[in-house]
Write a protein that holds these residues in place. Structure first.
Motif, short mmCIF file in Angstrom:
data_model
loop_
_atom_site.label_atom_id
_atom_site.label_comp_id
_atom_site.label_asym_id
_atom_site.label_seq_id
_atom_site.Cartn_x
_atom_site.Cartn_y
_atom_site.Cartn_z
N MET A 588 0.85 -1.31 -0.03
CA MET A 588 0.12 0.05 -0.11
C MET A 588 0.95 1.25 0.15
SD MET A 588 -1.55 -0.48 3.81
CE MET A 588 -2.44 0.74 3.71
N HIS A 589 0.33 2.47 -0.26
CA HIS A 589 0.77 3.63 -0.48
C HIS A 589 1.39 4.27 1.10
CE1 HIS A 589 2.39 7.36 -2.19
NE2 HIS A 589 1.81 7.96 -1.27
N GLY A 594 4.98 1.83 3.95
CA GLY A 594 4.17 2.25 2.37
C GLY A 594 5.02 2.79 1.72
N ALA A 595 4.70 2.64 0.56
CA ALA A 595 5.59 3.32 -0.64
C ALA A 595 5.83 4.86 -0.58
CB ALA A 595 4.71 2.95 -2.07
N THR A 688 3.68 0.99 -5.24
CA THR A 688 2.55 0.11 -5.04
C THR A 688 2.69 -1.38 -5.87
OG1 THR A 688 0.98 0.81 -6.06
CG2 THR A 688 0.87 1.62 -3.72
N HIS A 690 0.27 -2.78 -7.17
CA HIS A 690 -0.54 -2.58 -8.26
C HIS A 690 0.13 -1.86 -9.49
CE1 HIS A 690 -3.79 -3.60 -5.23
NE2 HIS A 690 -4.43 -3.96 -6.60
N ALA A 708 -0.30 -3.50 6.74
CA ALA A 708 -0.67 -3.43 5.46
C ALA A 708 -1.76 -4.48 5.65
CB ALA A 708 0.11 -3.37 4.55
#
Length: 760
Positions: A588-589, A594-595, A688, A690, A708
């Motif tokens: 996730m961001h 997170g990113a 991410t 995705h 996450a």
């Protein structure tokens, strides 16, 4: 130029005007903004250092929503004094104005800060040397006199004059826009869209902003609408909210929403009566703003689906075009068709192929080759190590041997480059192949199809509904179309599950799934563990030379360990370059691992600030030469044929004077970005999972932490692992990895493509 007046969002829109009681209660500080040390893009909260005239070594710490003030600007700040337990004395800003500097030194610093395009520190010094304290009056009233400055030719003089005028006009509009809570970056974008009509549009048609201006969604437009007095129960507001709810659902992958869910979402979002939402939805249908249609639901029962118009059209069109191609009587590769009842001598063809490639095809690979060359539309799927790439190379080799025109494409530049290296045939991104234009229209479509006998599309799991429709429309009748991809990976970022729908049980589209893992691939820990994860088994993390786990339960410490793995351990042990060869993929961001946070930490480790090297802060990001960045929206105006969401590159130059930086993309194109376009770029040291779809990297580092938890799913971890060519390093918690392996994606996306295909 008039004094610029701005209002921080937290102050409730109060403007610090002469004689206003609130202003007299606030302390006042004047100074020059030296640097911004922290800025939160979402809230506007900023920590900055201001020179109040006591010298650069005695700077004041200022906190609050500074709404886009730039280093070098002279500010009059209104707020309150306070003390931070760690950082000491500081000033909390409630609102502020910008004022033009009055001293020679202040003017030089102001012009040299990069605020005015065409003037950097070098020219600022020359201009002030020539005109002294009259400099700003000269630029304002007699800009043609700038040519008196050595090195300033007519071209640059015109640029400076135009930039000054634009800056002045934008600031006048901003006084109004920021009074209704619009941040500086959005105010600039609104002004560039509507020019002198900006205030009129914002006052009278605020919901237009959500449709017309990138970066403004319904929530921002709604906040502005309330500030300018649009009623809470206005039908205009409710209809805009329903379209926003559908747009949000498409961002989550859905092509439509069931009517009952849309109404419930609308009531929750808008906080209005259900009857009003139902009436406004009926109006939207009558106005053809949305489409309402019964479709089969997950259990086969009818569902009333509500679509945004583009998704409804694309879904019907894609199904029709696929069936049309599949059943076409024409054949642009007649050498592989059974003409006049004559059978193809596949034994001879495959024997020739084996001699040419030096390897025999496995039975299911042979079936795939035959399928692609005899069927007009086909799908080839399978996991890593199962021979998809070699099968594609074999198909292309045989087609070329019969002088077929072969066109290869993939959704991303990296995937296209890999496909080209594999086959020896030039490949391009789908966007470039179709020559997509501003507005998203393609140069190639049903009326002007691609001149191709065989079209191969790799990484087809990434194809969303809209892009797949544009592509299929451009394939000529009689041409063969082959989709290649791993259906077990994450579905496309955009709406739809095109590959999965084409592989559905009732789909008429022929397909082959490769399942046998080849012996060479079995020796790879990356391949073996990818298949284990896909089967719901935990990865093996000991005794392998290409798959590792660093256990760290705490998310913040896991983030620090991730940075150490990328910046120090992998380069030392494997000789890989931290920026070029290693990619961090986060579930996730947000969050400590997170990113977003990892990008800040990785930039500091891999591309730190250096004395004398230029950099540019935009929102909460600082851009430097050498930064790894990614484009975060489709922009059809940039580059030769547009720059698209997900394109990755490296910053190769940055000029404060020209207010521009240049990015060398992974498609080897140099693309310039003006400083006011930097919200289109994000750092890409970490991204991410995705956003990584379709890309492949020598080494992948994946932080998997319990922070996450809600995002941890099997296809997410599987997709991340399959992005690696040589090396995977997991950093985090065994419990989190276990959750990711166990959790199967909850439910299908709302799509009716599979039913439309089955219906023929």
């Amino acid at each position: 130029m008039e004094t610029q007046q701005r209002s921080a969002r937290q102050s409730g829109g109060a403007q610090p005007t002469q004689g206003q009681p609130q202003q007299r209660q606030l302390a006042e500080v004047e100074g020059v903004l030296e640097r911004i040390t922290y800025a939160n893009e979402e809230t506007g909260y900023t920590v900055a250092r201001v020179d109040t005239g006591r010298g650069a070594h005695d700077l004041l710490t200022v906190v609050g929503a500074l709404l886009g003030a730039q280093p070098g600007e002279s500010l009059r700040l209104f707020g309150r004094w306070g003390s931070h337990p760690q950082y000491g004395k500081q000033f909390t800003v409630e609102n502020y104005t910008t004022v033009l500097p009055a001293t020679v030194q202040g003017i030089q610093r102001y012009l040299g800060s990069g605020l005015i395009k065409g003037i950097g520190p070098r020219f600022a010094e020359r201009i002030v040397e020539r005109f002294g304290v009259d400099t700003l009056d000269v630029i304002e009233q007699e800009p043609e006199r700038l040519i008196e400055v050595p090195g300033l030719g007519p071209k640059r003089t015109k640029m400076i004059a135009a930039a000054w005028e634009e800056q002045k006009a934008i600031k006048e509009v901003m006084v109004f826009l920021q009074g209704v809570g619009v941040s500086t970056s959005l105010a600039v974008r609104i002004y560039k869209k509507y020019g002198d009509s900006s205030i009129g549009v914002v006052k009278n048609e605020p919901y237009r902003l959500a449709a017309d201006v990138w970066g403004i969604g319904f929530l921002t437009a709604d906040r502005i609408a309330q500030a300018v007095g649009i009623p809470h129960d206005s039908p205009e507001r409710v209809k805009a909210g329903l379209q926003y709810a559908l747009s949000q659902s498409s961002d989550q992958g859905h092509c439509y929403l069931p009517e009952e869910r849309l109404i419930a979402d609308g009531v929750k979002l808008l906080q209005v009566d259900v009857g009003l939402v139902i009436d406004c939805l009926a109006e939207l249908v009558a106005e053809e703003g949305v489409v309402r249609e019964p479709v089969p639901g997950e259990a086969g029962e009818p569902v009333t689906a509500v679509y945004l118009v583009p998704f409804h059209r694309a879904e019907i069109s894609l199904a029709n075009q696929l069936i049309r191609l599949l059943r076409s009587e024409a054949d642009r590769m007649p050498a592989f068709s059974n003409r006049d009842g004559a059978e193809i001598d596949w034994a001879a063809a495959l024997g020739w192929l084996a001699k040419r490639t030096g390897a025999e095809l496995a039975p299911e690979q042979r079936e795939s080759v035959k399928l692609a060359l005899t069927e007009k539309v086909a799908v080839l799927t399978g996991g890593p190590g199962c021979g998809k790439s070699f099968t594609v190379k074999s198909i292309v080799t045989l087609a070329l041997a019969k002088r077929a025109k072969v066109v290869l494409a993939a959704p991303t530049g990296r995937a296209a480059k890999r496909l080209s290296e594999l086959t020896g045939v030039e490949a391009s991104t789908v966007h470039r192949l179709l020559e997509l234009r501003p507005g998203g229209d393609a140069a190639y479509d049903r009326d002007r199809p691609l001149d191709a006998d065989l079209v191969v599309v790799d990484e087809a799991s990434m194809l969303d509904l809209i892009l797949a429709n544009k592509l299929v429309k451009a394939v000529a009748p009689g041409a063969h179309l082959l989709f290649v991809g791993d259906v077990d990976q994450l579905p496309s970022v955009g709406a739809g599950e095109v590959l999965r729908d084409m592989l559905a049980a009732e789909s008429p589209i022929p397909s082959v799934r490769l399942t046998r893992i080849f012996r060479q691939a079995q020796q790879s820990g990356v391949v073996t563990n990818a298949h284990r994860i896909n089967e719901g088994l935990p990865p093996v993390t000991e005794g392998l030379t290409d798959f590792f786990l660093f256990v760290e339960e705490d998310a913040e410490r896991a983030a620090g360990l991730t940075v150490d793995v990328v910046a120090r351990r992998i380069p030392q042990k494997f000789g890989l370059d931290a920026r070029r060869d290693v990619q961090v993929l986060a579930p996730m961001h947000r969050g400590p691992a997170g990113a977003g946070n990892l990008n800040t930490l990785l930039q500091a480790a891999v591309t730190p600030a250096r004395e004398g090297l230029p950099e540019r802060r935009f929102g909460g990001r600082t851009f430097r030469v050498g930064d790894k960045v990614t484009q975060i929206r489709n922009n059809y105006e940039k580059g030769r044929n547009g720059v698209f969401n997900g394109t990755v590159g490296v910053v190769t130059s940055l000029s404060a004077e020209e207010q521009r930086l240049t990015v060398l993309t992974d498609e080897d194109e140099e693309v310039p970005y003006d400083f006011d376009e930097l919200d289109e770029l994000a750092h890409a040291y970490a991204m991410t999972i995705h956003r990584s779809q379709g890309s492949e990297y020598p080494a992948v580092v994946i932080p998997v932490t319990t922070s996450a938890w809600t995002m941890l799913q099997r296809n997410l971890l599987y997709t991340a692992v399959t992005r690696a060519k040589k090396l995977v390093v997991l950093v985090g918690s065994r419990r989190a990895i276990g959750q990711a392996v166990r959790a199967v994606s909850a439910g299908r996306r709302h799509s009716a493509l599979d039913h439309r295909l089955a219906a023929g």
